[in-house]
Design a protein around this motif. Structure first.
Motif, mmCIF file in Angstrom:
data_model
loop_
_atom_site.group_PDB
_atom_site.id
_atom_site.type_symbol
_atom_site.label_atom_id
_atom_site.label_comp_id
_atom_site.label_asym_id
_atom_site.label_seq_id
_atom_site.Cartn_x
_atom_site.Cartn_y
_atom_site.Cartn_z
ATOM 1 N N PHE A 65 1.402 -1.110 -0.121
ATOM 2 C CA PHE A 65 -0.395 -0.366 0.013
ATOM 3 C C PHE A 65 1.135 1.222 0.595
ATOM 4 O O PHE A 65 0.829 2.089 -0.498
ATOM 5 C CB PHE A 65 -1.067 -0.029 1.226
ATOM 6 N N TYR A 66 2.192 1.373 0.815
ATOM 7 C CA TYR A 66 2.508 3.097 1.374
ATOM 8 C C TYR A 66 3.387 2.614 -0.489
ATOM 9 O O TYR A 66 3.834 3.684 -0.310
ATOM 10 C CB TYR A 66 3.568 2.754 2.579
ATOM 11 N N ALA A 67 4.284 1.787 -1.139
ATOM 12 C CA ALA A 67 5.288 2.066 -1.901
ATOM 13 C C ALA A 67 4.133 2.675 -3.153
ATOM 14 O O ALA A 67 4.490 3.697 -3.738
ATOM 15 C CB ALA A 67 5.549 0.287 -3.002
ATOM 16 N N ALA A 68 2.444 1.810 -3.328
ATOM 17 C CA ALA A 68 1.489 2.608 -4.364
ATOM 18 C C ALA A 68 1.162 3.878 -4.178
ATOM 19 O O ALA A 68 1.203 4.931 -5.378
ATOM 20 C CB ALA A 68 0.192 1.298 -4.792
ATOM 21 N N ALA A 69 0.557 4.514 -2.954
ATOM 22 C CA ALA A 69 0.217 5.542 -1.781
ATOM 23 C C ALA A 69 1.738 6.571 -2.864
ATOM 24 O O ALA A 69 1.567 8.066 -2.887
ATOM 25 C CB ALA A 69 0.002 5.337 -1.209
ATOM 26 N N ALA A 70 2.957 6.588 -2.307
ATOM 27 C CA ALA A 70 4.004 6.946 -2.833
ATOM 28 C C ALA A 70 4.391 7.053 -3.750
ATOM 29 O O ALA A 70 4.510 8.460 -5.076
ATOM 30 C CB ALA A 70 5.375 6.663 -2.244
ATOM 31 N N ARG A 71 3.890 6.470 -4.889
ATOM 32 C CA ARG A 71 4.223 6.276 -6.493
ATOM 33 C C ARG A 71 2.503 6.951 -6.699
ATOM 34 O O ARG A 71 2.507 8.379 -8.286
ATOM 35 C CB ARG A 71 3.768 4.961 -6.836
ATOM 36 N N PHE A 72 1.510 7.643 -6.155
ATOM 37 C CA PHE A 72 0.919 7.785 -6.803
ATOM 38 C C PHE A 72 0.764 10.191 -6.372
ATOM 39 O O PHE A 72 0.747 10.214 -6.848
ATOM 40 C CB PHE A 72 -0.174 7.244 -5.687
ATOM 41 N N VAL A 73 1.838 9.626 -5.502
ATOM 42 C CA VAL A 73 1.412 11.261 -4.671
ATOM 43 C C VAL A 73 3.208 12.205 -5.565
ATOM 44 O O VAL A 73 3.574 13.136 -6.372
ATOM 45 C CB VAL A 73 2.056 11.488 -3.784
ATOM 46 N N ALA A 74 3.580 11.344 -6.352
ATOM 47 C CA ALA A 74 4.794 11.493 -7.170
ATOM 48 C C ALA A 74 4.555 11.710 -8.526
ATOM 49 O O ALA A 74 5.127 11.944 -9.257
ATOM 50 C CB ALA A 74 5.672 10.562 -6.873
ATOM 51 N N ALA A 75 3.760 10.682 -9.143
ATOM 52 C CA ALA A 75 2.950 10.976 -10.405
ATOM 53 C C ALA A 75 2.614 12.751 -10.665
ATOM 54 O O ALA A 75 2.579 12.968 -11.734
ATOM 55 C CB ALA A 75 2.287 9.854 -10.399
ATOM 56 N N TYR A 76 1.597 12.431 -8.928
ATOM 57 C CA TYR A 76 0.686 13.791 -8.687
ATOM 58 C C TYR A 76 2.126 14.516 -9.696
ATOM 59 O O TYR A 76 1.538 16.241 -9.581
ATOM 60 C CB TYR A 76 0.062 13.569 -7.688
ATOM 61 N N ASP A 77 2.990 14.368 -8.539
ATOM 62 C CA ASP A 77 3.997 15.467 -8.157
ATOM 63 C C ASP A 77 4.849 16.198 -9.825
ATOM 64 O O ASP A 77 5.310 17.153 -10.174
ATOM 65 C CB ASP A 77 5.263 15.523 -7.403
ATOM 66 N N ALA A 78 4.642 14.628 -10.915
ATOM 67 C CA ALA A 78 5.462 14.762 -11.766
ATOM 68 C C ALA A 78 4.453 15.825 -13.009
ATOM 69 O O ALA A 78 4.220 16.358 -13.774
ATOM 70 C CB ALA A 78 5.702 13.369 -12.233
ATOM 71 N N TYR A 79 3.279 15.098 -12.447
ATOM 72 C CA TYR A 79 1.861 16.151 -13.407
ATOM 73 C C TYR A 79 2.243 17.369 -12.983
ATOM 74 O O TYR A 79 2.492 18.025 -13.955
ATOM 75 C CB TYR A 79 0.658 15.303 -12.891
ATOM 76 N N VAL A 80 2.098 17.617 -12.058
ATOM 77 C CA VAL A 80 1.601 19.021 -11.561
ATOM 78 C C VAL A 80 3.263 19.905 -12.223
ATOM 79 O O VAL A 80 3.235 21.445 -12.558
ATOM 80 C CB VAL A 80 2.240 19.574 -10.001
ATOM 81 N N GLU A 81 4.208 19.555 -11.830
ATOM 82 C CA GLU A 81 5.605 20.444 -12.509
ATOM 83 C C GLU A 81 5.443 19.789 -13.765
ATOM 84 O O GLU A 81 6.285 20.808 -14.661
ATOM 85 C CB GLU A 81 6.773 19.873 -12.153
ATOM 86 N N ALA A 82 4.919 19.663 -14.354
ATOM 87 C CA ALA A 82 5.296 19.218 -16.225
ATOM 88 C C ALA A 82 4.166 20.597 -16.238
ATOM 89 O O ALA A 82 3.983 21.242 -17.576
ATOM 90 C CB ALA A 82 4.756 18.079 -16.964
ATOM 91 N N VAL A 83 3.074 20.488 -15.736
ATOM 92 C CA VAL A 83 1.717 21.745 -16.468
ATOM 93 C C VAL A 83 2.616 23.038 -15.915
ATOM 94 O O VAL A 83 2.291 23.956 -16.693
ATOM 95 C CB VAL A 83 0.112 21.238 -15.342
ATOM 96 N N ALA A 84 3.298 23.279 -14.440
ATOM 97 C CA ALA A 84 3.474 24.008 -14.849
ATOM 98 C C ALA A 84 4.991 24.872 -15.863
ATOM 99 O O ALA A 84 4.594 26.312 -15.665
ATOM 100 C CB ALA A 84 4.214 24.116 -13.292
ATOM 101 N N LYS A 85 5.551 24.199 -16.127
ATOM 102 C CA LYS A 85 6.422 24.585 -16.957
ATOM 103 C C LYS A 85 5.571 24.641 -18.113
ATOM 104 O O LYS A 85 6.330 25.614 -19.254
ATOM 105 C CB LYS A 85 7.271 22.870 -16.990
ATOM 106 N N HIS A 86 4.104 24.039 -18.586
ATOM 107 C CA HIS A 86 3.707 24.795 -20.052
ATOM 108 C C HIS A 86 3.586 26.171 -19.634
ATOM 109 O O HIS A 86 3.041 26.616 -20.803
ATOM 110 C CB HIS A 86 2.925 23.867 -20.450
#
Length: 314
Positions: A65-86
């Motif tokens: 569970f915790y590894a998957a939850a960490a992947r979720f927030v990391a993936a969201y973080d990558a999305y946020v950073e990508a949108v912010a760059k654009h």
């Protein structure tokens, strides 16, 4: 509830910078489809774990569970950073940084059950956890009182999140000037940066960040960009939370205290995981010191006993 939501959307101006609606341009949505797919994959992984509903019963999370939850927030973080760059938000101030720490007066912030579990797992082993928990309780209670005294309903304990009292109470509490207990007061950096709440992760202040302090005259004029979780993924996260059946409070402070009470001061380990040990005072139990003479003596005596037992068998 629908009427209250309609009133909030059309009849009330957002009062907190994190409430401002940011529309993501279609071209940016198209460009960030891989990041959104990664978020969905992480949520699908969590949803597929067996025993999500058993967390409330067994006080243990499913294995992985915790590894998957960490992947979720990391993936969201990558999305946020990508949108912010654009959207050219590289110069914007962020909560939990020396440049944007004044955003951390706007708390307690909202969290989902998945976030609450991940944050609790991070902060429970802290040496100063007792002090942090006490501060969370003090500020959570103070904020709830601000909301309660503005509530006009019959039951002061039942307040919908869409109620005007929630918005007004949040603003009133923010004007007290209380920093988030998870912020280091010396460095002005978030101590849970990697697992910080999504509402902190999404927030970019594009105007003078000094105004993010609710005590400043320009607080109601703060310009922010909030890169929220896409709608489909918001729904998926809500469905996971329902299946978990933990009933975690939607605010950071109350949610962490619920976790503490729920597991009676311990942690919520995964199935099959050895939980960390805590001493009677709530502090993490010290690890055995192998250089301790007494420990060495015990090991030698145990080795002798094993040799004797082996000799007898012969």
């Amino acid at each position: 509830m629908v009427l209250a939501l309609f009133k909030r959307l059309l009849g009330r101006r957002p009062k907190m910078p994190r409430d401002q609606i940011t529309r993501i341009p279609r071209a940016v949505r198209k460009a960030t489809e891989p990041q959104v797919a990664a978020i969905q994959a992480a949520l699908d992984e969590i949803a597929a774990l067996p025993g999500l509903a058993d967390i409330a019963l067994n006080k243990r999370a499913p294995k992985g569970f915790y590894a998957a939850a960490a992947r979720f927030v990391a993936a969201y973080d990558a999305y946020v950073e990508a949108v912010a760059k654009h959207m050219n938000l590289g110069a914007a101030a962020r909560p939990g940084t020396p440049e944007g720490f004044r955003c951390c007066y706007e708390q307690p912030v909202g969290v989902s059950g998945v976030e609450a579990l991940l944050i609790y797992r991070t902060i429970r082993p802290w040496r100063d956890f007792a002090d942090v928990a006490k501060r969370l309780a003090e500020l959570g209670e103070a904020q709830f009182k601000e909301i309660q005294q503005r509530h006009t309903g019959k039951d002061p304990e039942k307040i919908a999140m869409t109620d005007a009292a929630v918005e007004d109470g949040r603003v009133a509490f923010a004007r007290r000037g209380e920093l988030c207990p998870l912020l280091d007061p010396q460095t002005h950096r978030c101590r849970v940066w990697d697992v910080r709440p999504n509402v902190c992760r999404m927030h970019f202040v594009v105007s003078d960040p000094t105004g993010s302090d609710a005590r400043e005259p320009g607080f109601d004029k703060v310009a922010a960009r909030n890169i929220r979780l896409p709608v489909r993924q918001q729904v998926a996260l809500m469905q996971i939370e329902k299946r978990m059946m933990l009933g975690v409070a939607p605010f950071l402070n109350a949610g962490q205290l619920q976790m503490l009470q729920f597991c009676e001061g311990q942690t919520i380990p995964e199935v099959g995981e050895t939980p960390p040990r805590f001493a009677a005072d709530g502090q993490p139990a010290p690890k055995a010191n192998r250089n301790n003479p007494a420990a060495k003596k015990f090991q030698k005596e145990r080795a002798r006993e094993q040799r004797r037992a082996a000799h007898k068998k012969k």
